[in-house]
Design a protein around this motif. Structure first.
Motif, short mmCIF file in Angstrom:
data_model
loop_
_atom_site.label_atom_id
_atom_site.label_comp_id
_atom_site.label_asym_id
_atom_site.label_seq_id
_atom_site.Cartn_x
_atom_site.Cartn_y
_atom_site.Cartn_z
N THR A 305 8.75 -1.68 15.77
CA THR A 305 10.14 -1.48 15.65
C THR A 305 10.61 -0.96 14.20
O THR A 305 11.60 -0.38 14.27
N GLY A 306 9.94 -1.49 13.39
CA GLY A 306 10.14 -1.24 11.96
C GLY A 306 9.80 0.02 11.70
O GLY A 306 10.45 0.62 10.54
N GLY A 307 9.26 0.79 12.42
CA GLY A 307 8.81 2.34 12.11
C GLY A 307 7.59 2.60 11.69
O GLY A 307 6.90 3.67 11.31
N GLY A 308 6.75 1.38 11.21
CA GLY A 308 5.61 1.72 10.50
C GLY A 308 4.26 1.08 11.54
O GLY A 308 4.70 0.49 12.60
N ILE A 309 3.18 1.23 11.38
CA ILE A 309 1.91 0.39 11.89
C ILE A 309 1.82 -0.74 10.99
O ILE A 309 1.44 -0.74 9.85
N ARG A 310 1.69 -1.80 11.95
CA ARG A 310 1.41 -3.07 11.46
C ARG A 310 -0.09 -3.37 10.94
O ARG A 310 -0.82 -3.02 11.88
N VAL A 311 -0.51 -3.74 9.72
CA VAL A 311 -1.84 -3.52 9.52
C VAL A 311 -2.18 -4.84 8.62
O VAL A 311 -1.57 -5.34 8.01
N GLU A 312 -3.46 -5.43 9.19
CA GLU A 312 -3.93 -6.67 8.45
C GLU A 312 -5.27 -6.25 7.83
O GLU A 312 -6.23 -5.86 8.22
N GLY A 313 -5.13 -6.20 6.60
CA GLY A 313 -6.23 -5.60 5.86
C GLY A 313 -6.13 -3.87 5.99
O GLY A 313 -5.42 -3.35 5.39
N THR A 314 -7.23 -3.56 6.57
CA THR A 314 -7.06 -2.12 6.84
C THR A 314 -6.92 -1.82 8.59
O THR A 314 -6.81 -0.84 9.00
N ARG A 315 -6.98 -2.93 9.31
CA ARG A 315 -7.07 -2.91 10.77
C ARG A 315 -5.78 -2.98 11.17
O ARG A 315 -4.79 -3.72 11.10
N ALA A 316 -5.45 -2.11 12.28
CA ALA A 316 -4.30 -1.75 13.01
C ALA A 316 -4.20 -3.13 13.94
O ALA A 316 -5.00 -3.33 14.75
N VAL A 317 -3.22 -3.94 14.00
CA VAL A 317 -3.20 -5.22 14.61
C VAL A 317 -2.92 -4.97 16.17
O VAL A 317 -3.46 -5.62 16.87
N ALA A 318 -2.29 -3.72 16.64
CA ALA A 318 -2.25 -3.33 18.02
C ALA A 318 -3.44 -3.08 18.60
O ALA A 318 -3.69 -2.97 19.79
N ASP A 319 -4.24 -2.62 17.59
CA ASP A 319 -6.01 -1.99 18.13
C ASP A 319 -6.86 -2.28 17.15
O ASP A 319 -6.95 -1.57 16.19
N PRO A 320 -7.88 -3.40 17.23
CA PRO A 320 -8.80 -3.36 16.47
C PRO A 320 -9.92 -2.27 15.95
O PRO A 320 -10.45 -2.47 15.34
N ARG A 321 -9.87 -1.55 17.15
CA ARG A 321 -10.78 -0.33 17.06
C ARG A 321 -10.35 0.59 15.97
O ARG A 321 -11.13 1.44 15.36
N ILE A 322 -9.16 0.52 15.59
CA ILE A 322 -8.38 1.62 14.51
C ILE A 322 -8.28 0.91 13.20
O ILE A 322 -7.53 0.04 13.10
N HIS A 323 -8.99 1.61 12.06
CA HIS A 323 -8.54 1.23 10.68
C HIS A 323 -7.80 2.47 10.05
O HIS A 323 -8.23 3.47 10.25
N LEU A 324 -6.92 1.91 9.19
CA LEU A 324 -6.00 2.89 8.35
C LEU A 324 -6.29 2.84 6.81
O LEU A 324 -6.20 1.74 6.41
#
Length: 379
Positions: A305-324
């Motif tokens: 909702t804040g407009g960005g992708i929530r990331v832990e390290g490089t991993r997208a929190v919503a989908d662990p298959r995706i790294h940014l």
């Protein structure tokens, strides 16, 4: 006929972050084209560097960090950075046999079958178990909107379109933006232009003294906290300030770097502030930065909702298959290197835990070609 190809990992983008990730994939036993593929939409090697303006010579580049496994040595500081870095990246791709596919435009990443992702591109589709997104920001220049902007009779351009100071000869120029690009543009343009005006939303912060490792970690931590909260990332420079070097000092002393507050509206002849003050202009240069190029990930609904992708390290929190990688705190050359390594480490763990065909770890006997020991840019 279904021409979808299956791989374990798709890397999107072949700038610093994408090449670092590909290097670590290759180094840990993944084979290019069989286990992973690197897709890049640019016409040639070099990432966003290949599009930099000719007057940005290598000697003016701040903090260019070498890619993992191969130093950039022997570079002529007087050569355009676009030539130096593109040559270095091209040799890097050859040395480590990364087999980057280009030009390939990634149109969308969607949910596939059997827990896989489907990467739809101009060159067909890839089905993958994990995705490393390394698309950077260059393709999404940010143009702020101000009242009357469409009425301006002169020229408006963004940093992404800047070709050098000569095109401003004899013109009255307004430079908008307080980052590194804005100050560099202004210092270059001033000797050519009839007049220059510098405006920024916030007063610029100039940093004195060395920028040591501790200060760097603190700055990255501030940016990292934003992406951890799902907010749009800010640049590292926005929290570090601008280095007060000799060129900046000269600009301050000469009055070229005489910052004005942001104007309130654009007029046909220039700009105007709320108190009635006006400045006439022939050209407005918007050095207002870039936003992450991640629209192709929209079908996965990763944005918070804040407009960005929530990331832990490089991993997208919503989908662990995706790294940014190259996103937020890793949007620097050294940060991109570290992010590429971290993403590959996490992906190996993910694939080892998942079902289906796995990459079987092999003893790492692969070595770079002998050319990796030579200068990428000398001679």
């Amino acid at each position: 006929m279904n021409n979808t190809r299956e791989v374990e990992v798709v890397v999107i983008g072949a700038g610093q972050a994408g090449l670092a990730a590909a290097y670590h994939l290759r180094r840990t036993g993944f084979e290019p084209e069989r286990d992973f593929v690197v897709l890049d939409h640019s016409p040639g090697p070099g990432g966003a560097w290949q599009f930099r303006w000719p007057s940005l010579t290598y000697g003016k580049v701040h903090g260019m960090h070498a890619l993992p496994g191969m130093e950039l040595t022997g570079a002529d500081p007087g050569r355009p950075s676009a030539e130096v870095v593109s040559g270095y990246f091209a040799q890097y791709e050859r040395t480590f046999d990364l087999r980057v596919l280009r030009p390939v435009d990634v149109r969308a990443v969607t949910e596939g079958t059997d827990g896989r992702l489907l990467v739809e591109t101009s060159a067909g589709s890839w089905s993958t178990r994990a995705l490393i997104n390394a698309t950077g920001t260059w393709d999404r220049p940010f143009w702020p909107r101000y009242p009357g902007q469409e009425t301006f009779r002169g020229r408006q351009l963004h940093t992404a379109q800047y070709a050098g100071p000569e095109e401003f000869t004899g013109q009255r120029a307004i430079v908008v933006g307080g980052g590194a690009s804005g100050t560099q543009h202004l210092l270059e343009i001033a000797p050519y232009a009839a007049a220059t005006t510098w405006v920024t939303r916030r007063p610029p912060v100039f940093r004195e003294g060395p920028f040591d490792e501790e200060a760097g970690r603190a700055a990255v931590a501030l940016v990292e906290e934003r992406v951890r909260q799902g907010l749009p990332p800010r640049s590292v420079v926005s929290v570090t300030g601008l280095p007060l070097n000799d060129a900046i000092r000269a600009g301050l002393e000469s009055g070229v770097l005489d910052r004005q507050p942001m104007f309130d509206r654009v007029t046909p002849e220039g700009v105007e502030w709320g108190d009635g003050r006006r400045v006439a202009a022939d050209v407005i240069l918007w050095a207002t930065g870039f936003r992450p190029a991640i629209d192709h990930l929209r079908p996965l609904r990763l944005r918070e909702t804040g407009g960005g992708i929530r990331v832990e390290g490089t991993r997208a929190v919503a989908d662990p298959r995706i790294h940014l990688v190259g996103y937020g705190p890793s949007a620097s050359t050294i940060g991109a290197n570290r992010a590429g390594r971290a993403a590959v480490r996490d992906i190996r763990r993910l694939l080892a835990e998942g079902a289906g065909r796995r990459v079987t770890p092999r003893p790492v006997t692969w070595r770079p070609r002998p050319s990796s020991r030579r200068s990428a840019v000398g001679g």
